[in-house]
Scaffold this motif. Structure first.
Motif, PDB file in Angstrom:
ATOM      1  N   TYR A  30       0.824  -1.207   0.000  1.00 30.84           N
ATOM      2  CA  TYR A  30       0.000   0.000   0.000  1.00 30.84           C
ATOM      3  C   TYR A  30       0.863   1.264   0.000  1.00 30.84           C
ATOM      4  O   TYR A  30       0.457   2.294  -0.543  1.00 30.84           O
ATOM      5  CB  TYR A  30      -0.934  -0.017   1.203  1.00 30.84           C
ATOM      6  CG  TYR A  30      -1.806  -1.252   1.248  1.00 30.84           C
ATOM      7  CD1 TYR A  30      -2.728  -1.500   0.236  1.00 30.84           C
ATOM      8  CD2 TYR A  30      -1.691  -2.178   2.279  1.00 30.84           C
ATOM      9  CE1 TYR A  30      -3.525  -2.633   0.260  1.00 30.84           C
ATOM     10  CE2 TYR A  30      -2.483  -3.320   2.313  1.00 30.84           C
ATOM     11  CZ  TYR A  30      -3.393  -3.551   1.299  1.00 30.84           C
ATOM     12  OH  TYR A  30      -4.163  -4.674   1.312  1.00 30.84           O
ATOM     13  N   ARG A  32       5.260  -8.207  -4.511  1.00 31.64           N
ATOM     14  CA  ARG A  32       4.402  -9.371  -4.710  1.00 31.64           C
ATOM     15  C   ARG A  32       5.210 -10.676  -4.684  1.00 31.64           C
ATOM     16  O   ARG A  32       4.737 -11.695  -4.187  1.00 31.64           O
ATOM     17  CB  ARG A  32       3.645  -9.255  -6.031  1.00 31.64           C
ATOM     18  CG  ARG A  32       2.595  -8.161  -6.078  1.00 31.64           C
ATOM     19  CD  ARG A  32       1.506  -8.388  -5.025  1.00 31.64           C
ATOM     20  NE  ARG A  32       1.892  -7.885  -3.700  1.00 31.64           N
ATOM     21  CZ  ARG A  32       1.359  -8.275  -2.574  1.00 31.64           C
ATOM     22  NH1 ARG A  32       0.429  -9.213  -2.566  1.00 31.64           N
ATOM     23  NH2 ARG A  32       1.749  -7.766  -1.419  1.00 31.64           N
ATOM     24  N   THR A  91      -5.033 -11.707  -9.651  1.00 30.74           N
ATOM     25  CA  THR A  91      -4.281 -10.520  -9.210  1.00 30.74           C
ATOM     26  C   THR A  91      -3.089 -10.259 -10.117  1.00 30.74           C
ATOM     27  O   THR A  91      -2.873  -9.128 -10.579  1.00 30.74           O
ATOM     28  CB  THR A  91      -3.802 -10.699  -7.759  1.00 30.74           C
ATOM     29  OG1 THR A  91      -4.930 -10.912  -6.913  1.00 30.74           O
ATOM     30  CG2 THR A  91      -3.045  -9.479  -7.295  1.00 30.74           C
ATOM     31  N   TYR A 100      -5.079  -1.564  -9.292  1.00 27.30           N
ATOM     32  CA  TYR A 100      -4.302  -1.769  -8.073  1.00 27.30           C
ATOM     33  C   TYR A 100      -5.093  -1.443  -6.811  1.00 27.30           C
ATOM     34  O   TYR A 100      -4.806  -1.971  -5.742  1.00 27.30           O
ATOM     35  CB  TYR A 100      -3.032  -0.914  -8.098  1.00 27.30           C
ATOM     36  CG  TYR A 100      -1.968  -1.434  -9.015  1.00 27.30           C
ATOM     37  CD1 TYR A 100      -1.309  -2.628  -8.743  1.00 27.30           C
ATOM     38  CD2 TYR A 100      -1.596  -0.726 -10.147  1.00 27.30           C
ATOM     39  CE1 TYR A 100      -0.324  -3.103  -9.575  1.00 27.30           C
ATOM     40  CE2 TYR A 100      -0.604  -1.200 -10.984  1.00 27.30           C
ATOM     41  CZ  TYR A 100       0.025  -2.386 -10.700  1.00 27.30           C
ATOM     42  OH  TYR A 100       1.011  -2.868 -11.527  1.00 27.30           O
ATOM     43  N   THR A 143      -8.223  -4.440  -4.908  1.00 26.38           N
ATOM     44  CA  THR A 143      -7.638  -4.888  -3.646  1.00 26.38           C
ATOM     45  C   THR A 143      -8.715  -4.843  -2.570  1.00 26.38           C
ATOM     46  O   THR A 143      -9.309  -3.791  -2.315  1.00 26.38           O
ATOM     47  CB  THR A 143      -6.459  -3.981  -3.241  1.00 26.38           C
ATOM     48  OG1 THR A 143      -5.499  -3.979  -4.300  1.00 26.38           O
ATOM     49  CG2 THR A 143      -5.806  -4.479  -1.973  1.00 26.38           C
TER      50      THR A 143
END
Length: 346
Positions: A87, A149, A267, A320, A324
């Protein structure tokens, strides 16, 4: 007014052939006397009839980009539960997207709606610098997010130990410094060329190749520098992004749960889609300007360059952010509670 007429009307600072010869062959030129006070941006050469529709389209996309990215930053900033590396990088990306789109879109829309394409010499090169610097920062952030990730999926037990706040800050500073070091020479090279002829830029913003074409000296050094730096920077980042997602996919296909596999693939697929929309038009616009300038129509080249700076800021908050779960829930909560709070206070 077509750009040919404009090029005749905006030549207040032309000099004669003898002066041009002295610039090209004589001693160093006087930069302050040779440069025009303003440039004139024509918008999309050859498509003046489409300017209004393009203005509406770009304005809509820009509004979505501003609202979406501002909302992402606000939600991440206010919610302590979202203070994680992913984030953090998303917040920085949202800020960069706003700067990147804002450096171009308002002026482009102004050109399309009012026909006012004049831009001062300093403003032109300031815009050029911000365009190239923010795009360089963005590609670095996409690499950092791919690495995030990779660690989250492939090294979950070491996630917090690897991506500490100090490491994240160091990565962000390194990305910004890299952009400044690589892109400052480009703007400097172009801004220090002698401009003694037409000041009509066949583009909708101060794209460096379009501006460099107006110079009375050979623009090849700046153009070659741009091509090499873009290729090296993007090539480096894309290779490591590809490696990261390849390792992620290997890890995902090793999971026993089909639902976990589908969730991870969804994702990763959306992330790769956004990256493709960022890298493909960007590199296409660079190489077309070099290799396909006599094949691809000029209006197509300009449109490609415009969309390259608007599409990612518009889609990034959606892909993004809204995809989420935590951010989506916080946005829904924020939007639902604010009207009720307002009613209670009234």
């Amino acid at each position: 007014m077509s750009y040919r007429i404009a090029s005749f009307s905006y030549l207040p600072l032309c000099i004669n052939r003898k002066a041009v010869s002295s610039v090209m062959l004589g001693p160093p030129y006087n930069h302050t006397m040779e440069t025009p006070a303003t440039f004139y941006l024509v918008g999309i050469p050859g498509l003046p009839s489409s300017h209004l529709w393009l203005a509406i389209t770009l304005s809509t996309m820009y509004t979505i980009a501003l609202l979406g990215n501002t909302l992402i930053v606000a939600v991440i900033w206010m919610d302590s539960a979202l203070q994680e590396p992913m984030y953090y990088f998303l917040c920085v990306l949202a800020i960069v997207d706003v700067v990147m789109a804002s450096s171009v879109v308002p002026k482009v829309v102004s050109i399309f709606t009012s026909g006012d394409g004049s831009i001062s010499f300093n403003a032109c090169f300031t815009q050029m610098y911000f365009v190239h610097a923010t795009t360089a920062v963005e590609t670095g952030l996409l690499l950092a997010m791919a690495f995030d990730r990779y660690v989250a999926i492939c090294k979950p037990l070491h996630y917090k130990r690897i991506l500490t706040p100090r490491v994240m800050l160091g990565m962000t500073v390194t990305i910004i410094i890299r952009a400044v070091i690589f892109m400052t020479p480009l703007s400097w090279l172009v801004s220090h060329l002698p401009f003694c002829g037409s000041n009509v830029v066949l583009h909708s913003y101060c794209e460096h190749i379009a501006v460099a074409k107006l110079a009375c000296a050979d623009p090849m050094p700046s153009n070659l520098y741009s091509l090499l730096i873009s290729s090296i920077t993007v090539g480096f980042d894309v290779v490591f992004i590809a490696v990261s997602y390849n390792l992620i996919l290997q890890e995902v296909f090793g999971l026993s749960s089909k639902n976990a596999q589908l969730k991870a693939l969804s994702t990763c697929g959306s992330h790769v889609g956004v990256m493709a929309l960022y890298y493909l038009p960007g590199m296409a616009s660079v190489y077309v300007a070099w290799l396909g300038k006599d094949i691809v129509p000029l209006h197509t080249q300009v449109l490609l360059a415009d969309l390259y700076l608007v599409i990612p800021p518009t889609l990034n908050p959606i892909i993004y952010g809204l995809r989420t779960k935590k951010i989506r829930e916080q946005i829904q909560s924020l939007l639902m509670h604010c009207p009720f709070d307002h009613c209670n206070h009234s």
